[in-house]
Design an enzyme around this catalytic site. Structure first.
Site, PDB file in Angstrom:
ATOM      1  N   GLY A  14      40.502  26.580  48.916  1.00 47.83           N
ATOM      2  CA  GLY A  14      40.867  26.897  47.157  1.00 47.83           C
ATOM      3  C   GLY A  14      39.836  26.564  46.298  1.00 47.83           C
ATOM      4  O   GLY A  14      38.679  25.968  46.537  1.00 47.83           O
ATOM      5  N   ASP A  15      40.183  26.707  45.026  1.00 44.32           N
ATOM      6  CA  ASP A  15      39.147  26.479  43.955  1.00 44.32           C
ATOM      7  C   ASP A  15      37.751  27.257  44.106  1.00 44.32           C
ATOM      8  O   ASP A  15      36.775  27.008  43.688  1.00 44.32           O
ATOM      9  CB  ASP A  15      38.705  25.076  44.005  1.00 44.32           C
ATOM     10  N   GLY A  17      37.039  30.119  42.695  1.00 42.12           N
ATOM     11  CA  GLY A  17      36.677  30.882  41.455  1.00 42.12           C
ATOM     12  C   GLY A  17      37.286  32.136  41.473  1.00 42.12           C
ATOM     13  O   GLY A  17      37.027  33.140  40.932  1.00 42.12           O
ATOM     14  N   LYS A  20      38.151  34.156  38.160  1.00 43.39           N
ATOM     15  CA  LYS A  20      37.177  34.670  37.047  1.00 43.39           C
ATOM     16  C   LYS A  20      36.837  36.023  37.731  1.00 43.39           C
ATOM     17  O   LYS A  20      36.348  36.980  36.825  1.00 43.39           O
ATOM     18  CB  LYS A  20      35.701  33.816  37.157  1.00 43.39           C
ATOM     19  N   GLY A  42      45.168  26.795  40.156  1.00 48.16           N
ATOM     20  CA  GLY A  42      44.660  26.583  38.708  1.00 48.16           C
ATOM     21  C   GLY A  42      43.434  27.646  38.619  1.00 48.16           C
ATOM     22  O   GLY A  42      42.522  27.309  39.170  1.00 48.16           O
ATOM     23  N   HIS A  43      43.776  28.809  37.928  1.00 46.51           N
ATOM     24  CA  HIS A  43      42.658  29.716  38.067  1.00 46.51           C
ATOM     25  C   HIS A  43      42.023  29.679  36.536  1.00 46.51           C
ATOM     26  O   HIS A  43      42.638  29.862  35.859  1.00 46.51           O
ATOM     27  CB  HIS A  43      43.348  30.941  38.418  1.00 46.51           C
ATOM     28  N   THR A  44      40.893  29.100  36.685  1.00 47.68           N
ATOM     29  CA  THR A  44      40.031  28.979  35.549  1.00 47.68           C
ATOM     30  C   THR A  44      39.151  30.066  34.950  1.00 47.68           C
ATOM     31  O   THR A  44      38.380  30.746  35.823  1.00 47.68           O
ATOM     32  CB  THR A  44      39.277  27.823  35.398  1.00 47.68           C
ATOM     33  N   GLN A 224      45.205  29.289  45.912  1.00 52.94           N
ATOM     34  CA  GLN A 224      44.487  28.586  47.118  1.00 52.94           C
ATOM     35  C   GLN A 224      43.621  29.026  48.016  1.00 52.94           C
ATOM     36  O   GLN A 224      42.774  29.857  47.501  1.00 52.94           O
ATOM     37  CB  GLN A 224      45.828  27.790  47.913  1.00 52.94           C
ATOM     38  N   THR A 239      49.016  24.197  52.206  1.00 50.89           N
ATOM     39  CA  THR A 239      50.293  24.723  51.217  1.00 50.89           C
ATOM     40  C   THR A 239      51.383  25.359  52.023  1.00 50.89           C
ATOM     41  O   THR A 239      51.283  25.357  53.374  1.00 50.89           O
ATOM     42  CB  THR A 239      49.471  25.564  50.179  1.00 50.89           C
ATOM     43  N   ALA A 299      41.927  22.074  38.368  1.00 56.85           N
ATOM     44  CA  ALA A 299      42.153  22.780  37.015  1.00 56.85           C
ATOM     45  C   ALA A 299      43.344  22.436  36.609  1.00 56.85           C
ATOM     46  O   ALA A 299      43.681  22.338  35.352  1.00 56.85           O
ATOM     47  CB  ALA A 299      41.997  24.361  37.164  1.00 56.85           C
ATOM     48  N   GLY A 413      27.355  31.276  37.170  1.00 49.66           N
ATOM     49  CA  GLY A 413      27.657  30.575  35.890  1.00 49.66           C
ATOM     50  C   GLY A 413      29.249  31.053  35.784  1.00 49.66           C
ATOM     51  O   GLY A 413      29.683  31.963  36.244  1.00 49.66           O
TER      52      GLY A 413
END
Length: 423
Positions: A14-15, A17, A20, A42-44, A224, A239, A299, A413
């Site tokens: 997970g995490d 990205g 984006k 948590g999708h940032t 995830q 999960t 996030a 980035g």
């Protein structure tokens, strides 16, 4: 003309990205559909100087004119959904016309969160490290055929809710877990139910398949990562849903023959949140440096992410079980200052080297590393592949050879503009 369905999912813990990338790819699609998970995701997304964190709402919501669907495989907390949606509405995003919610998605009740805490507490030292959002108990009720669904709020809901809550309270008493008070939470939760009734509650499997018949395109968004899949991840530290490509079929009502491209997202290194095995984890200054440069904090929870070198054994496994056709590499810029880059190419399991991901990685697993020279160049302002330093080009080539899959997009980035699509 029949439309197409592509799937985008995470290949690590997970995490990676995903938010984006969904935002970047959304202009190519008519519908963005989330197929599993709950508000533990948590999708940032960052653009125009603003930062947004999405938990249940698909990441295509920021691109005007696109339909976003929360599918049947998702578990939804009405109160958290309401808070998230109202924040977006405040920033000028029209949700009610663009966001559709499956009637078959299951509801996370306040007592599910209490059960989550009670179950974790009962495990003592063997805690899984859940987010405490009630995800696991909600999926447990779904499988036990006792759960409440979004469609239940349309008729006779109060009675159904009271009966279900009473069963949960009976279970909590049997566990000896009685020191809790959900009065305020429940009040807010019921406000969330009223808010939910204002949205378009749909039979999403019909909507998606009719859209495909009409020639429209769908991007399925996973939450995830593959190594947290309830079947193929590092069980039991996983999960409660199927995070892999097959989850898009069951979580949206899609036939497998409808799926075209499978985009697999990975970081240029590796992270993990919560408990569970992590073969390439770094406990030294290098790991700390990765965390600081990459702002590796959850996030949703704010928890520190554990950091380590890229794990190609786990990635090959993830590519295999998902049928990945294209790779997307995120956070390449985080490694910009490292003089040497390492990649785990095999495991030694109880002293025997293997390229395959084993049944159990909790003990006796030692990563076998290959070292590559770092590029030591700030890539965050680059706008084309031609600008990449030779050492980074070699890193990409090495990964593609090891993983036998092309890397088609590279992120340098957090902003949507810092995305290089390769020719």
């Amino acid at each position: 003309m029949t439309g197409k369905v592509d799937v985008l999912l995470g290949l690590q813990w997970g995490d990676e990205g995903k938010g984006k990338v969904v935002d970047v790819l959304t202009p190519k699609y008519d519908i963005i559909a989330r197929f599993q998970g709950g508000p533990n995701a948590g999708h940032t997304l960052e653009f125009n100087g603003e930062k947004y964190v999405l938990r249940s709402i698909p990441s295509g919501i920021f691109q005007g004119g696109k339909v976003n669907i929360i599918g049947n495989g998702v578990v939804l907390a009405p109160d958290l959904f309401m808070d998230e949606a109202k924040d977006l509405e405040k920033s000028g995003h029209d949700l009610k016309s663009r966001l559709h919610i499956s009637k078959k998605a299951h509801l996370i009740m306040p007592t599910h969160r209490v059960l989550d805490a009670a179950i974790e507490a009962s495990k003592g030292k063997n805690k899984v490290g859940t987010t405490g959002k009630g995800i696991g108990p909600t999926y447990s009720d779904k499988i036990a055929r006792t759960g409440l669904r979004v469609g239940d709020i349309l008729e006779g809901f109060e009675e159904k809710y009271a009966a279900h809550k009473a069963k949960h309270e009976e279970t909590l008493r049997a566990m000896g877990y009685t020191d809790y008070d959900i009065t305020e939470v429940e009040k807010h939760w019921m406000e969330g139910i009223e808010y939910l009734r204002q949205f378009q509650l749909v039979d999403s499997e019909h909507e998606i398949n009719k859209s495909l018949k009409a020639g429209k395109s769908v991007l399925c968004e996973g939450a995830q990562g593959t190594m947290l899949d309830v079947d193929f991840g590092s069980y039991p530290f996983v999960t409660s849903s199927n995070t892999i490509c097959a989850g898009a079929c069951t979580g949206l009502g899609l036939g497998p023959n409808k799926i075209g491209e499978v985009y697999g997202i990975m970081k240029a290194y590796c992270t993990r949140v919560g408990a569970g095995p992590f073969p390439t984890e770094l406990f030294d200054e290098t790991g700390k440096k990765m965390r600081d440069i990459g702002h590796e904090y959850g996030a949703v929870t704010g928890r520190e992410r554990r950091c380590g070198w890229i794990d190609l054994v786990a990635l090959r496994y993830s590519i295999m079980v998902n049928g990945v056709t294209q790779l997307i590499m995120m956070k390449s810029d985080v490694l910009d200052t490292f003089p040497t880059i390492k990649a785990c190419v095999a495991y030694k399991v109880n002293g025997v080297e293997t390229p395959d991901f084993p049944y159990n990685i909790e003990s006796g697993v030692e990563p076998v590393y290959k070292e590559l020279p770092g590029w030591q160049t700030d890539m965050t302002q680059f706008t084309s592949e031609e600008q990449f330093p030779e050492a980074f080009k070699n890193y990409i080539k090495f990964l593609e050879e090891q993983l036998e899959t092309p890397i088609s997009i590279i992120s340098i980035g957090p902003d949507r503009e810092q995305t290089i699509v390769r020719d």
